[in-house]
Write a protein that holds these residues in place. Structure first.
Motif, PDB file in Angstrom:
ATOM      1  N   SER A  42      13.708 -10.978  -8.092  1.00  0.00           N
ATOM      2  CA  SER A  42      12.807 -10.279  -8.831  1.00  0.00           C
ATOM      3  C   SER A  42      13.651  -9.544  -9.922  1.00  0.00           C
ATOM      4  CB  SER A  42      12.410  -9.307  -8.080  1.00  0.00           C
ATOM      5  OG  SER A  42      11.205  -9.550  -7.092  1.00  0.00           O
ATOM      6  N   LYS A  48      13.457 -11.474 -12.960  1.00  0.00           N
ATOM      7  CA  LYS A  48      11.914 -11.488 -13.739  1.00  0.00           C
ATOM      8  C   LYS A  48      11.524 -10.218 -14.140  1.00  0.00           C
ATOM      9  CE  LYS A  48      11.466 -15.976 -11.829  1.00  0.00           C
ATOM     10  NZ  LYS A  48      10.627 -16.849 -11.961  1.00  0.00           N
ATOM     11  N   SER A  80       9.685  -2.800  -4.881  1.00  0.00           N
ATOM     12  CA  SER A  80       9.170  -3.615  -3.906  1.00  0.00           C
ATOM     13  C   SER A  80       9.837  -3.360  -2.600  1.00  0.00           C
ATOM     14  CB  SER A  80       9.431  -5.038  -4.302  1.00  0.00           C
ATOM     15  OG  SER A  80       9.035  -5.859  -3.154  1.00  0.00           O
ATOM     16  N   ASP A 116       6.967 -15.903  -7.101  1.00  0.00           N
ATOM     17  CA  ASP A 116       8.363 -16.074  -6.976  1.00  0.00           C
ATOM     18  C   ASP A 116       8.982 -16.268  -5.623  1.00  0.00           C
ATOM     19  OD1 ASP A 116       8.503 -15.400  -9.724  1.00  0.00           O
ATOM     20  OD2 ASP A 116       8.705 -13.476  -9.588  1.00  0.00           O
ATOM     21  N   ALA A 138       4.631 -11.858  -7.993  1.00  0.00           N
ATOM     22  CA  ALA A 138       5.658 -11.700  -6.938  1.00  0.00           C
ATOM     23  C   ALA A 138       5.441 -12.716  -5.695  1.00  0.00           C
ATOM     24  CB  ALA A 138       5.432 -10.171  -6.262  1.00  0.00           C
ATOM     25  N   PHE A 194      14.916 -11.832  -2.218  1.00  0.00           N
ATOM     26  CA  PHE A 194      13.658 -11.380  -2.936  1.00  0.00           C
ATOM     27  C   PHE A 194      14.150 -10.398  -4.130  1.00  0.00           C
ATOM     28  CE2 PHE A 194       9.922  -8.938  -4.409  1.00  0.00           C
ATOM     29  CZ  PHE A 194       9.177  -9.947  -4.424  1.00  0.00           C
ATOM     30  N   THR A 195      14.806  -9.243  -3.734  1.00  0.00           N
ATOM     31  CA  THR A 195      15.222  -8.343  -4.935  1.00  0.00           C
ATOM     32  C   THR A 195      15.863  -9.141  -5.972  1.00  0.00           C
ATOM     33  OG1 THR A 195      15.177  -6.462  -3.407  1.00  0.00           O
ATOM     34  CG2 THR A 195      16.346  -6.372  -5.344  1.00  0.00           C
ATOM     35  N   ALA A 235      12.452  -4.017  -9.925  1.00  0.00           N
ATOM     36  CA  ALA A 235      12.322  -4.689  -8.702  1.00  0.00           C
ATOM     37  C   ALA A 235      12.789  -3.649  -7.366  1.00  0.00           C
ATOM     38  CB  ALA A 235      13.292  -5.943  -8.607  1.00  0.00           C
TER      39      ALA A 235
END
Length: 180
Positions: free
Chosen positions: A112, A115, A123, A147, A144, A108-109, A120
């Motif tokens: 992110s 983007k 989060s 994504d 988020a 996920f990082t 990031a």
């Protein structure tokens, strides 16, 4: 490289969506709405949906209740993954997890970063397993959630995704309970 194997049949999973917020109402829950749209658009089943306040015990209680519900395979929460004092979703998730899916946060990082750059780091998205149920905590922003769904969950919750996916191992999540 990952791919969709069209020779395999799609298997719909039953997904619950929980929004964590002190201020959002069902009419203002854009992130929850986006997740429901993505879930149903992919062919999965929305099992249930709710909103709970930023209270660690309430969040954990809801997660435990839903983990015990045989009509739910996956729980996706949105909100409460930041750094402020009221952001306790991650702690509530970890109170429930039997196993954490460490790489979910890492991937996920990575998504992110492409983007929003170094923002990031703010989060604390996470994933885990409890009682044979997958749990994923996503940030509260629609971007988020988009994504996370479009670039991670849409693939990992698709049985056809190769070389591996979360769906194909679902029957084995509680195999330790069958051992004597």
């Amino acid at each position: 490289m990952s791919r969709i194997d069209d020779t395999r049949d799609f298997i719909a999973v039953r997904i619950a969506v929980l929004t964590v917020s002190d201020t959002r109402t069902p009419q203002e829950d854009r992130s929850g709405d986006l997740l429901v749209e993505r879930i149903e658009g992919a062919g999965h089943i929305l099992s249930t949906r709710d909103i709970v306040t930023d209270d660690r015990d309430l969040i954990a209680a809801k997660l435990r209740m839903w983990c015990g519900d045989e009509t739910i395979d996956v729980i996706v929460t949105t909100g409460g993954t930041g750094l402020t004092g009221r952001d306790v979703t991650v702690e509530a998730h970890r109170d429930v997890y039997e196993k954490e899916i460490d790489a979910f946060a890492t991937v996920f990082t990575h998504v992110s970063m492409a983007k929003i750059g170094t923002s990031a780091v703010q989060s604390r998205a996470c994933g885990g397993v409890a009682e044979g149920t997958y749990l994923f905590a996503l940030p509260g922003s629609p971007g988020a959630c988009r994504d996370a769904w479009d670039e991670i969950l849409a693939y990992q919750l698709d049985f056809r995704h190769q070389p591996c996916n979360f769906v194909e191992i679902m029957p084995r999540l509680e195999e330790h309970l069958r051992r004597k």
